[in-house]
Design a protein around this motif. Structure first.
Motif, PDB file in Angstrom:
ATOM      1  N   UNK A 111      31.279   3.883   7.279  1.00  0.00           N
ATOM      2  CA  UNK A 111      32.068   2.644   7.163  1.00  0.00           C
ATOM      3  C   UNK A 111      31.177   1.440   6.869  1.00  0.00           C
ATOM      4  N   UNK A 112      29.996   1.392   7.472  1.00  0.00           N
ATOM      5  CA  UNK A 112      29.072   0.279   7.196  1.00  0.00           C
ATOM      6  C   UNK A 112      28.592   0.352   5.749  1.00  0.00           C
ATOM      7  N   UNK A 113      28.215   1.554   5.318  1.00  0.00           N
ATOM      8  CA  UNK A 113      27.735   1.723   3.937  1.00  0.00           C
ATOM      9  C   UNK A 113      28.812   1.319   2.935  1.00  0.00           C
ATOM     10  N   UNK A 114      30.041   1.760   3.153  1.00  0.00           N
ATOM     11  CA  UNK A 114      31.123   1.434   2.223  1.00  0.00           C
ATOM     12  C   UNK A 114      31.419  -0.060   2.191  1.00  0.00           C
ATOM     13  N   UNK A 115      31.425  -0.714   3.351  1.00  0.00           N
ATOM     14  CA  UNK A 115      31.663  -2.162   3.394  1.00  0.00           C
ATOM     15  C   UNK A 115      30.562  -2.933   2.672  1.00  0.00           C
ATOM     16  N   UNK A 116      29.318  -2.554   2.938  1.00  0.00           N
ATOM     17  CA  UNK A 116      28.199  -3.226   2.271  1.00  0.00           C
ATOM     18  C   UNK A 116      28.228  -2.989   0.767  1.00  0.00           C
ATOM     19  N   UNK A 117      28.486  -1.744   0.372  1.00  0.00           N
ATOM     20  CA  UNK A 117      28.528  -1.426  -1.061  1.00  0.00           C
ATOM     21  C   UNK A 117      29.616  -2.223  -1.764  1.00  0.00           C
ATOM     22  N   UNK A 118      30.772  -2.326  -1.139  1.00  0.00           N
ATOM     23  CA  UNK A 118      31.874  -3.082  -1.739  1.00  0.00           C
ATOM     24  C   UNK A 118      31.520  -4.569  -1.864  1.00  0.00           C
ATOM     25  N   UNK A 119      30.960  -5.136  -0.795  1.00  0.00           N
ATOM     26  CA  UNK A 119      30.604  -6.558  -0.821  1.00  0.00           C
ATOM     27  C   UNK A 119      29.522  -6.833  -1.867  1.00  0.00           C
ATOM     28  N   UNK A 120      28.531  -5.961  -1.942  1.00  0.00           N
ATOM     29  CA  UNK A 120      27.464  -6.142  -2.933  1.00  0.00           C
ATOM     30  C   UNK A 120      27.996  -5.989  -4.351  1.00  0.00           C
ATOM     31  N   UNK A 121      28.878  -5.030  -4.560  1.00  0.00           N
ATOM     32  CA  UNK A 121      29.484  -4.839  -5.885  1.00  0.00           C
ATOM     33  C   UNK A 121      30.309  -6.055  -6.291  1.00  0.00           C
ATOM     34  N   UNK A 122      31.081  -6.582  -5.333  1.00  0.00           N
ATOM     35  CA  UNK A 122      31.892  -7.770  -5.617  1.00  0.00           C
ATOM     36  C   UNK A 122      31.016  -8.985  -5.926  1.00  0.00           C
ATOM     37  N   UNK A 123      29.768  -8.962  -5.445  1.00  0.00           N
ATOM     38  CA  UNK A 123      28.826 -10.051  -5.729  1.00  0.00           C
ATOM     39  C   UNK A 123      28.020  -9.749  -7.005  1.00  0.00           C
ATOM     40  N   UNK A 124      28.522  -8.809  -7.804  1.00  0.00           N
ATOM     41  CA  UNK A 124      27.939  -8.468  -9.112  1.00  0.00           C
ATOM     42  C   UNK A 124      26.608  -7.733  -9.061  1.00  0.00           C
ATOM     43  N   UNK A 125      26.377  -6.983  -7.996  1.00  0.00           N
ATOM     44  CA  UNK A 125      25.196  -6.127  -7.926  1.00  0.00           C
ATOM     45  C   UNK A 125      25.609  -4.710  -8.292  1.00  0.00           C
ATOM     46  N   UNK A 126      24.700  -3.971  -8.882  1.00  0.00           N
ATOM     47  CA  UNK A 126      24.913  -2.543  -9.099  1.00  0.00           C
ATOM     48  C   UNK A 126      24.370  -1.838  -7.856  1.00  0.00           C
ATOM     49  N   UNK A 127      25.215  -1.032  -7.207  1.00  0.00           N
ATOM     50  CA  UNK A 127      24.844  -0.421  -5.936  1.00  0.00           C
ATOM     51  C   UNK A 127      24.860   1.095  -6.050  1.00  0.00           C
TER      52      UNK A 127
END
Length: 125
Positions: free
Chosen positions: A14-30
């Motif tokens: 759950x932590x990994x998915x939340x971080x990945x989503x937030x980073x992706x929404x901030x225009x990072x490739x994760x």
């Protein structure tokens, strides 16, 4: 265009998915790894990473410090954000290098995004 290519290593789904989503929404490739072995295999990929965001402790042969050392062998100076829920680990880090930050869990998505942005903005051209 991506602001940065990030390898995210976290064993708690759950932590990994939340971080990945937030980073992706901030225009990072994760790219995500759930443990050290998976992360080590990804470090050998052809494209490389601009930043490593890794938990410090997870099950398996390699921990986050091992992954960071290996990443820096491949790309010296890669910025690293360490995350840990163990206060003793944070204290053991002592003084971090200029390309490192440590987030104590629990941290907010805002704190994580701020740490990533800070290190990516400070990277050499």
């Amino acid at each position: 265009m991506s602001k940065g290519r990030i390898l995210l290593v976290e064993d708690e789904t759950c932590i990994r998915e939340l971080l990945a989503e937030a980073l992706s929404e901030a225009d990072h490739e994760v790219l995500e790894a759930s443990d050290g072995e998976e992360a080590m295999a990804m470090l050998d990929g052809p494209d490389g990473f601009d930043l490593l965001l890794t938990d410090v402790h997870f099950p398996g042969r390699f921990d986050g410090l091992d992954v960071a050392r290996c990443a820096r062998l491949r790309k010296p100076g890669i910025p690293v954000v360490f995350a840990t829920g163990r206060p003793d680990t944070v204290a053991a880090f002592g003084v971090l290098g200029p390309r490192e930050l440590c987030l104590a869990k629990p941290f907010s998505l805002r704190e994580a995004l701020g740490a990533v942005s800070h290190l990516l903005e400070a990277r050499p051209a």
